[in-house]
Write a protein that holds these residues in place. Structure first.
Motif, mmCIF file in Angstrom:
data_model
loop_
_atom_site.group_PDB
_atom_site.id
_atom_site.type_symbol
_atom_site.label_atom_id
_atom_site.label_comp_id
_atom_site.label_asym_id
_atom_site.label_seq_id
_atom_site.Cartn_x
_atom_site.Cartn_y
_atom_site.Cartn_z
ATOM 1 N N TYR A 153 0.759 -1.219 0.210
ATOM 2 C CA TYR A 153 -0.036 -0.058 -0.124
ATOM 3 C C TYR A 153 0.913 1.095 -0.065
ATOM 4 O O TYR A 153 1.971 1.349 0.391
ATOM 5 C CB TYR A 153 -0.995 -0.003 1.519
ATOM 6 C CG TYR A 153 -1.447 -1.247 1.629
ATOM 7 C CD1 TYR A 153 -0.912 -2.218 2.260
ATOM 8 C CD2 TYR A 153 -2.945 -1.708 1.082
ATOM 9 C CE1 TYR A 153 -1.463 -3.298 2.768
ATOM 10 C CE2 TYR A 153 -3.276 -2.790 1.301
ATOM 11 C CZ TYR A 153 -2.832 -3.842 2.145
ATOM 12 O OH TYR A 153 -3.029 -4.783 2.554
ATOM 13 N N LEU A 162 -5.123 6.752 1.807
ATOM 14 C CA LEU A 162 -4.694 5.652 0.818
ATOM 15 C C LEU A 162 -4.558 6.208 -0.599
ATOM 16 O O LEU A 162 -5.506 6.568 -1.121
ATOM 17 C CB LEU A 162 -5.467 4.637 0.856
ATOM 18 C CG LEU A 162 -5.176 3.272 0.142
ATOM 19 C CD1 LEU A 162 -3.848 2.724 0.675
ATOM 20 C CD2 LEU A 162 -6.308 2.201 0.145
ATOM 21 N N TYR A 194 -3.388 0.646 -3.768
ATOM 22 C CA TYR A 194 -2.984 -0.668 -2.887
ATOM 23 C C TYR A 194 -2.901 -1.702 -4.006
ATOM 24 O O TYR A 194 -3.509 -1.561 -5.160
ATOM 25 C CB TYR A 194 -3.886 -1.142 -1.909
ATOM 26 C CG TYR A 194 -5.170 -1.229 -1.912
ATOM 27 C CD1 TYR A 194 -6.215 -0.384 -2.324
ATOM 28 C CD2 TYR A 194 -5.565 -2.730 -2.310
ATOM 29 C CE1 TYR A 194 -7.423 -0.502 -2.510
ATOM 30 C CE2 TYR A 194 -7.070 -2.788 -2.540
ATOM 31 C CZ TYR A 194 -7.990 -1.671 -2.831
ATOM 32 O OH TYR A 194 -9.306 -2.059 -2.924
ATOM 33 N N GLY A 222 -7.063 3.865 -4.309
ATOM 34 C CA GLY A 222 -7.569 4.076 -2.863
ATOM 35 C C GLY A 222 -8.224 5.627 -3.135
ATOM 36 O O GLY A 222 -8.676 6.012 -4.075
ATOM 37 N N GLN A 280 -6.235 -5.936 3.429
ATOM 38 C CA GLN A 280 -6.248 -4.894 4.612
ATOM 39 C C GLN A 280 -7.551 -5.539 5.271
ATOM 40 O O GLN A 280 -7.469 -5.591 6.614
ATOM 41 C CB GLN A 280 -6.526 -3.575 4.423
ATOM 42 C CG GLN A 280 -5.378 -3.119 3.612
ATOM 43 C CD GLN A 280 -5.508 -1.488 3.544
ATOM 44 O OE1 GLN A 280 -5.192 -0.955 4.606
ATOM 45 N NE2 GLN A 280 -5.822 -1.090 2.466
ATOM 46 N N SER A 326 -11.048 -1.064 9.741
ATOM 47 C CA SER A 326 -11.605 -1.742 8.560
ATOM 48 C C SER A 326 -12.603 -2.553 8.685
ATOM 49 O O SER A 326 -12.945 -3.028 9.896
ATOM 50 C CB SER A 326 -10.416 -2.345 8.118
ATOM 51 O OG SER A 326 -10.423 -3.758 8.605
ATOM 52 N N GLN A 384 -9.613 -1.758 2.673
ATOM 53 C CA GLN A 384 -8.562 -0.572 3.251
ATOM 54 C C GLN A 384 -9.122 -0.550 4.678
ATOM 55 O O GLN A 384 -10.101 -0.624 5.223
ATOM 56 C CB GLN A 384 -8.815 0.723 2.328
ATOM 57 C CG GLN A 384 -10.084 1.365 2.184
ATOM 58 C CD GLN A 384 -9.975 2.433 1.325
ATOM 59 O OE1 GLN A 384 -10.196 2.301 0.146
ATOM 60 N NE2 GLN A 384 -9.959 3.695 1.893
#
Lengths: 115, 112
Positions: free
Chosen positions: A33, A45, A48, A58, A98, B93, B99
């Motif tokens: 990321y 972000l 990723y 992101g 994630q 998350s 993410q």
């Protein structure tokens, strides 16, 4: 000694130039990321990648590009289209995606400044 | 649209006392929460995590509490030590997502 290496630690860019930030990991992690941190803000972000040759945008991908040709490498290019590139950039990796209960491991960051 | 909020930018605590760092979130789909610690000029390091099936997780001097109904989590450090002085980020998350969302951080200073 496994970890994430970001280079350079400090980077200066002239207006209109593209620059590439390096991120290498030897943790054998599938996911990598890129985040951006600005003063008073959390990490946001940029891009990723959960697998080689695949990556997703992101929240703030505009003006950035990435590649994931090797599992251990995930370079970020800050293009001239990024109007406010001055920031602290952090690269991270995790064993899985994630949202799969695995914490991320971070590099020490690259501080990018505009000359 | 800040889905994870840390409303206290800074906190000062005497050495040996308890430090309590707070974090609020808005997305009810979040089910995994983490705390990271960050020293200047370094990347964040993972500290402790908690999943939504628990309301407490301990690791040595660090304990994270989760109140799902209030969408609130907190990190307790007992006893606080000068080496704990750093910026602490909470992150969240959703299992279905890809993410993490980070708070803006709380700078903790432990006074000797």
């Amino acid at each position: 000694d496994g970890g994430i290496t970001q280079s350079p630690k400090y980077l200066f860019r002239k207006e209109g130039q593209n620059v590439t930030l390096s991120c290498e990991q030897n943790l054998n992690h599938d996911a990598m990321y890129w985040y951006r941190q600005d003063p008073g803000q959390g990490l946001r972000l940029i891009y990723y990648s959960q697998i080689v040759n695949d990556f997703q945008k992101g929240d703030i991908a505009e003006g950035y590009s990435v590649s994931r040709e090797k599992k251990e490498s995930f370079p970020l290019t800050v293009t001239s289209a990024q109007k406010n590139p001055t920031a602290f950039y952090l690269c991270a990796s995790s064993a899985q995606g994630q949202g799969r209960g695995q914490p991320q491991h971070f590099g020490d960051g690259t501080r990018l400044s505009i000359l | 649209d800040q889905q994870v909020k840390q409303n206290s930018p800074s906190l000062s605590v005497q050495e040996g006392r308890i430090s309590i760092l707070n974090c609020d979130y808005t997305n009810s789909m979040f089910d995994y929460f983490l705390w990271y610690k960050k020293y200047p000029a370094e990347g964040p390091t993972f500290l402790i995590s908690i999943s939504s099936i628990k309301d407490k997780n301990e690791d040595g001097r660090f304990t994270v509490f989760l109140n799902k109904s209030a969408k609130h989590l907190s990190l307790h450090i007992v006893p606080s030590q000068p080496g704990d002085s750093a910026v602490y980020f909470c992150a969240a998350s959703a299992w279905t997502g890809n993410q993490f969302y980070f708070g803006t951080g709380t700078s903790l200073t432990v006074i000797p």
